[in-house]
Scaffold this active site. Structure first.
Site, mmCIF file in Angstrom:
data_model
loop_
_atom_site.group_PDB
_atom_site.id
_atom_site.type_symbol
_atom_site.label_atom_id
_atom_site.label_comp_id
_atom_site.label_asym_id
_atom_site.label_seq_id
_atom_site.Cartn_x
_atom_site.Cartn_y
_atom_site.Cartn_z
ATOM 1 N N ASP B 212 0.824 -1.192 -0.153
ATOM 2 C CA ASP B 212 -0.010 -0.194 0.095
ATOM 3 C C ASP B 212 0.946 1.122 -0.103
ATOM 4 O O ASP B 212 1.410 1.510 0.924
ATOM 5 C CB ASP B 212 -0.966 -0.008 1.075
ATOM 6 C CG ASP B 212 -1.717 1.242 1.498
ATOM 7 O OD1 ASP B 212 -1.523 2.151 0.684
ATOM 8 O OD2 ASP B 212 -2.572 1.435 2.317
ATOM 9 N N GLN B 215 1.038 6.354 1.064
ATOM 10 C CA GLN B 215 1.930 7.506 1.526
ATOM 11 C C GLN B 215 3.431 7.461 0.914
ATOM 12 O O GLN B 215 3.971 8.474 0.605
ATOM 13 C CB GLN B 215 1.945 7.485 3.002
ATOM 14 C CG GLN B 215 0.790 7.389 3.708
ATOM 15 C CD GLN B 215 0.241 8.838 3.754
ATOM 16 O OE1 GLN B 215 0.736 10.030 3.494
ATOM 17 N NE2 GLN B 215 -1.424 8.766 4.001
ATOM 18 N N CYS B 376 -7.965 6.450 10.567
ATOM 19 C CA CYS B 376 -8.455 5.229 10.008
ATOM 20 C C CYS B 376 -7.469 3.750 10.313
ATOM 21 O O CYS B 376 -7.079 3.216 9.272
ATOM 22 C CB CYS B 376 -8.543 5.255 8.343
ATOM 23 S SG CYS B 376 -9.815 6.564 7.957
#
Lengths: 140, 418
Positions: B212, B215, B376
């Protein structure tokens, strides 16, 4: 009486033209709220108002056709707002709670203080109307 | 905001942050009568005029639906859309533009992999590893897969200081490990995961890996071939591009082995009521009209970032991070959450005795935009034993003076609320 509380909050906020002083006023309300009883055992999932960035608990009672609210929050600023709303709504009838609307919240001009607070107050208004079994105010 | 100390930044004397700031119209806005100090780029970054103009230019001069229509505008827009895909390919150093799938965001990219790869190739009892510091977007799709298929979710630990230790990850690999879905950089802690070594370990155990990069892709160069990642997701709006567009990179053989997840137009080769055949990747995963203008905006954002230089941006942000660490550590009662050695410019913190929400509210009044809450990542909050944090996340346009504004805002919060 509850209307008088609301008037006092609104007039005080209006009279304070310095934003830091308005902030201080809300923090003073938070301190006043701290002095009111809100036992830990009331901080249950059922009493939790969902969707807030800090946790807010609101307890509702009905007595003699009037509604009474008590509340707590972990965050000081939110606690001040909780005091405004619970004081304003306590002692009101069904009809009076129905009549309180988003414009009354707007009149407090919390958006000028911080925009987040106004959004939070709107949510609190609707939550408390729902707890009182009344239709929640809708945005114009 | 003037920044006279910029030259003290290591390796970034050539980086002219004031010139960069002039590219972002929103940065000259004021809030509550004060200059906007935007430290919430980790949630979504502001947009340079190069992106805004590219998108407006598309809508004003060259717009149509793509991949269809026997006319000039459609062909020209398709060309621009596919050129954007090639820019993404080069941005990630992917082997082919066919390995670049446009999605709605990283969440959609992860859901695509969980629903397509996960349901096709993972079986009951197979193990999927995530970490304690995942965003909900990299937890919930795997939980849903686990519920549907009986796949078992295994959680890799994070250290108290927010660092990630490969040896502890390695202990979790078993002969049932089939998939690893892990953040390349924590959105709360800024911790960078040693991804290349992690991918190698996972591959040695026979597992595929999704990183992921929501960022990580913003804060430094990413080379998916060097990482040998099987899947990599990032999103346009955190990379100074528009909302509504994410990217899933996948190795071509994997993508072509995976069944489509959503059906519709654009993704089919031939449709009849006897059966339908699907296009190859990436189009088999792009049902319906894609985010055309947004893809062109992402292309412009990548162009913008590359022109500034990804290493130069990373060096500038490292300077901001070092200065923020130093300033915040010097304030009594401030506790930094996440102090791993290898970090991107994301700073989570708490102030003793003051609810993070109150800190953020006072900062907001000073024009300093931070995020507050669980970001989150509720399991991470539980792991660290905190109700939430205040998060300042820096971007390529932030200055040392803005770090000072943050520190001064915290001091003010302490005076008012402490």
């Amino acid at each position: 009486m509850a209307r008088e509380d609301y008037q006092e909050f609104a007039e005080t906020l209006e009279a304070l033209d310095d934003e830091d002083m308005r902030f201080e006023y809300i923090l003073d309300l938070a301190k006043a709220q701290d002095r009111e009883e809100f036992p830990e055992e009331w901080k249950t999932e059922d009493n939790l108002m969902h969707g807030c960035m800090s946790r807010v608990w609101i307890v509702h009672d009905r007595e003699g056709g009037r509604h009474y609210f008590r509340g707590a929050s972990e965050a000081a600023i939110v606690k001040g707002l909780v005091r405004m709303m619970t004081k304003t709504f306590s002692g009101l009838t069904d009809e009076e709670i129905r009549q309180f609307n988003v414009d009354d919240v707007r009149r407090l001009n919390l958006g000028a203080l911080t925009f987040q607070r106004q959004v939070g107050m709107m949510a609190m208004l609707k939550h408390m109307q729902k707890l009182a079994g009344q239709p929640a105010a809708t945005e114009a | 905001m003037a920044d006279s100390r910029a030259p003290v930044l290591a390796n970034s004397t050539a980086y002219n942050v004031e010139a960069v700031r002039r590219d972002f119209p929103i940065l000259s806005e004021t809030v509550y009568g004060k200059p906007l100090v935007f430290l919430d780029s980790g949630a979504s970054a502001q947009k340079p005029r190069q992106v805004i103009e590219a998108m407006r230019d598309c809508m004003e001069h060259q717009y149509s639906n793509v991949h269809r229509g026997a006319h000039y505008m459609s062909a020209a827009t398709t060309d621009a859309f596919e050129t954007a895909r090639e820019r993404v390919q080069k941005f990630l150093n992917a082997g082919s533009p066919d390995e670049i799938v446009f999605t709605a965001n990283v969440t959609a990219a992860i859901n695509l992999v969980a629903n397509s790869f996960g349901r096709a190739f993972l079986r009951e009892g197979d193990e999927v590893i995530v970490s304690e510091m995942e965003h909900h977007a990299n937890i919930v799709p795997w939980q849903m897969l686990a519920e549907a298929t009986g796949v078992k979710l295994v959680v890799a630990p994070v250290e108290d200081d927010g660092s990630f230790r490969l040896e502890r990850f390695a202990e979790l690999l078993t002969d049932r490990t089939r998939f690893v879905a892990i953040t390349h950089c924590s959105n709360v802690l800024g911790t960078r995961v040693p991804a290349k070594e992690l991918v190698q370990l996972a591959h040695d155990a026979g597992a595929k890996v999704l990183l992921d990069g929501a960022q990580a892709a913003v804060h430094g160069p990413v080379d998916v071939r060097d990482l040998d990642a099987d899947f990599y997701g990032f999103t346009a709006h955190k990379l100074y591009g528009p909302t509504g567009l994410g990217v899933l990179y996948g190795k071509l053989d994997l993508l072509n082995a995976m069944p489509p997840w959503q059906g519709g137009g654009e993704m089919i080769e031939k449709v009849s009521f006897k059966g339908t055949t699907y296009k190859e990747a990436p189009h088999r995963f792009e049902a319906g009209t894609p985010a055309i203008v947004e893809a062109i905006g992402l292309g412009a954002a990548i162009g913008y970032v590359e022109e500034l230089g990804r290493d130069a941006i990373a060096a500038h942000e490292q300077g901001l991070l070092n200065y923020a660490n130093e300033r915040l550590r010097s304030i009594d009662g401030v506790r930094l959450i996440g102090t791993a050695a290898d970090k991107a410019a994301i700073v989570s913190f708490l102030v003793d005795g003051i609810h993070p929400y109150d800190v953020a509210a006072v900062l907001d009044r000073q024009g300093v935009a931070c995020r507050v809450g669980h970001h989150c990542a509720e399991p991470l909050m539980d792991r660290l034993g905190v109700i939430g944090t205040v998060r300042a996340s820096f971007g390529l346009y932030n200055t040392l003076a803005e770090v000072d504004a943050l520190a001064e805002g915290i001091e003010k919060a302490k005076r008012m609320l402490g």
